[in-house]
Scaffold this motif. Structure first.
Motif, mmCIF file in Angstrom:
data_model
loop_
_atom_site.group_PDB
_atom_site.id
_atom_site.type_symbol
_atom_site.label_atom_id
_atom_site.label_comp_id
_atom_site.label_asym_id
_atom_site.label_seq_id
_atom_site.Cartn_x
_atom_site.Cartn_y
_atom_site.Cartn_z
ATOM 1 N N VAL A 1 5.112 -2.625 1.135
ATOM 2 C CA VAL A 1 4.385 -1.859 1.761
ATOM 3 C C VAL A 1 3.091 -1.875 3.168
ATOM 4 O O VAL A 1 3.686 -1.309 4.386
ATOM 5 N N ASN A 2 2.144 -2.872 2.778
ATOM 6 C CA ASN A 2 1.425 -3.773 3.415
ATOM 7 C C ASN A 2 2.351 -4.318 5.106
ATOM 8 O O ASN A 2 1.952 -4.735 5.784
ATOM 9 N N TRP A 3 3.562 -5.412 4.414
ATOM 10 C CA TRP A 3 4.459 -5.618 5.642
ATOM 11 C C TRP A 3 4.852 -4.950 6.101
ATOM 12 O O TRP A 3 5.164 -5.000 7.362
ATOM 13 N N LEU A 4 5.284 -3.283 5.470
ATOM 14 C CA LEU A 4 6.249 -2.335 6.868
ATOM 15 C C LEU A 4 5.128 -1.797 7.475
ATOM 16 O O LEU A 4 5.822 -1.862 8.446
ATOM 17 N N LEU A 5 3.858 -1.491 6.988
ATOM 18 C CA LEU A 5 2.679 -1.315 7.921
ATOM 19 C C LEU A 5 2.178 -1.791 8.592
ATOM 20 O O LEU A 5 0.766 -1.079 9.084
ATOM 21 N N ASN A 6 2.472 -3.421 8.875
ATOM 22 C CA ASN A 6 1.929 -4.189 9.423
ATOM 23 C C ASN A 6 0.562 -3.784 8.899
ATOM 24 O O ASN A 6 -0.838 -4.086 10.273
ATOM 25 N N MET A 7 -0.288 -3.440 7.851
ATOM 26 C CA MET A 7 -1.727 -3.216 7.517
ATOM 27 C C MET A 7 -1.937 -4.609 6.701
ATOM 28 O O MET A 7 -1.278 -5.210 5.563
ATOM 29 N N ARG A 8 -3.211 -4.754 6.404
ATOM 30 C CA ARG A 8 -3.710 -5.090 5.234
ATOM 31 C C ARG A 8 -5.420 -4.936 5.597
ATOM 32 O O ARG A 8 -6.181 -3.843 5.794
ATOM 33 N N GLY A 9 -5.455 -5.165 3.788
ATOM 34 C CA GLY A 9 -7.068 -4.356 3.853
ATOM 35 C C GLY A 9 -7.660 -5.368 2.256
ATOM 36 O O GLY A 9 -7.290 -6.476 1.940
ATOM 37 N N GLY A 10 -8.965 -4.435 1.908
ATOM 38 C CA GLY A 10 -9.943 -5.520 0.982
ATOM 39 C C GLY A 10 -9.823 -4.724 -0.670
ATOM 40 O O GLY A 10 -10.659 -4.486 -1.110
ATOM 41 N N ASP A 11 -8.596 -3.695 -1.072
ATOM 42 C CA ASP A 11 -8.716 -3.255 -2.495
ATOM 43 C C ASP A 11 -9.181 -4.157 -3.158
ATOM 44 O O ASP A 11 -9.048 -4.174 -4.737
ATOM 45 N N LEU A 12 -8.602 -5.427 -3.712
ATOM 46 C CA LEU A 12 -8.489 -6.585 -3.958
ATOM 47 C C LEU A 12 -9.024 -7.852 -4.576
ATOM 48 O O LEU A 12 -8.908 -8.309 -3.148
ATOM 49 N N PRO A 13 -10.115 -7.601 -4.497
ATOM 50 C CA PRO A 13 -10.555 -9.374 -4.228
ATOM 51 C C PRO A 13 -9.735 -10.398 -3.959
ATOM 52 O O PRO A 13 -8.902 -10.745 -4.589
ATOM 53 N N ASN A 14 -10.115 -11.288 -3.046
ATOM 54 C CA ASN A 14 -8.785 -12.782 -2.636
ATOM 55 C C ASN A 14 -7.215 -11.928 -1.979
ATOM 56 O O ASN A 14 -6.790 -13.562 -1.895
ATOM 57 N N THR A 15 -7.404 -11.188 -2.144
ATOM 58 C CA THR A 15 -5.945 -11.065 -1.329
ATOM 59 C C THR A 15 -6.067 -9.582 -1.012
ATOM 60 O O THR A 15 -6.649 -8.385 -1.551
ATOM 61 N N PRO A 16 -5.437 -10.406 0.483
ATOM 62 C CA PRO A 16 -5.592 -9.062 2.311
ATOM 63 C C PRO A 16 -5.015 -8.128 1.604
ATOM 64 O O PRO A 16 -3.472 -7.775 2.628
ATOM 65 N N VAL A 17 -5.348 -7.169 0.535
ATOM 66 C CA VAL A 17 -3.691 -6.217 0.803
ATOM 67 C C VAL A 17 -4.832 -4.791 0.140
ATOM 68 O O VAL A 17 -5.853 -4.457 -0.033
ATOM 69 N N ASN A 18 -3.678 -3.522 0.672
ATOM 70 C CA ASN A 18 -4.137 -1.964 0.544
ATOM 71 C C ASN A 18 -3.369 -1.466 -0.477
ATOM 72 O O ASN A 18 -1.830 -1.660 -0.643
ATOM 73 N N LEU A 19 -3.733 -1.345 -1.196
ATOM 74 C CA LEU A 19 -3.168 -0.814 -2.783
ATOM 75 C C LEU A 19 -2.206 1.345 -2.560
ATOM 76 O O LEU A 19 -3.421 2.373 -2.744
ATOM 77 N N CYS A 20 -1.470 1.486 -2.428
ATOM 78 C CA CYS A 20 -0.730 2.996 -1.660
ATOM 79 C C CYS A 20 0.669 2.902 -2.385
ATOM 80 O O CYS A 20 1.372 0.849 -1.723
#
Length: 170
Positions: free
Chosen positions: A93-112
């Motif tokens: 999901v994060n790769w397809l949308l070219n996005m990153r986020g802070g939903d998890l500590p130490n892992t720059p991803v969005n949970l969706c």
């Protein structure tokens, strides 16, 4: 032997469920899938998610734009005779949308999740307010609870469920 084990269907892949089911059946047990997390019903003092921290990856770092990845994904699905795909892997999901986020500590991803339909495009399934910084006019947003209705509107179109990481598929 004789035990029944329940799993949350939102938290396990189809292939993961099948592997787990095979092991449980071999041990004489039974595996059932629930549509809701039974622990969530009991976890009344659950901490809230951290404040939204979503950002867009520059195309120079991502390799391809969202539009290019969408075209590639539509071509891939067409070649597999599928009308849509449900992406549930965080990395995909994060790769397809070219996005990153802070939903998890130490892992720059969005949970969706993402539901991609070749006709209507991308629909991000999650909290719109948490993803606002990465949303573009090319991305529709719906709460996850709307997924069954979206799947029901597919008609005769074949749906692919992501079984591998999307970058490897494309």
């Amino acid at each position: 032997s004789g035990a029944t084990i329940a799993v949350d269907g939102w938290l396990v892949t189809v292939s993961g469920f099948r592997r787990f089911e095979k092991s449980v059946l071999a041990a004489g047990g039974n595996l059932v899938c629930h549509h809701e997390n039974l622990l969530d019903q009991q976890w009344h003092d659950r901490p809230t998610l951290p404040p939204a921290a979503s950002w867009q990856m520059p195309v120079e770092n991502a390799g391809k734009s969202l539009a290019e990845k969408s075209r590639d994904l539509a071509a891939y699905l067409d070649a597999k005779d599928c009308a849509a795909i449900l992406l549930t892997r965080v990395d995909s999901v994060n790769w397809l949308l070219n996005m990153r986020g802070g939903d998890l500590p130490n892992t720059p991803v969005n949970l969706c999740f993402v539901f991609f339909d070749c006709e209507s495009g991308i629909c991000l399934l999650g909290d719109k307010s948490r993803r606002q910084p990465v949303l573009t006019p090319d991305i529709a947003v719906a709460p996850l609870v709307q997924l069954p209705a979206m799947l029901g509107k597919m008609g005769d179109g074949r749906l692919m469920f992501e079984a591998a990481s999307l970058p490897k598929m494309l």
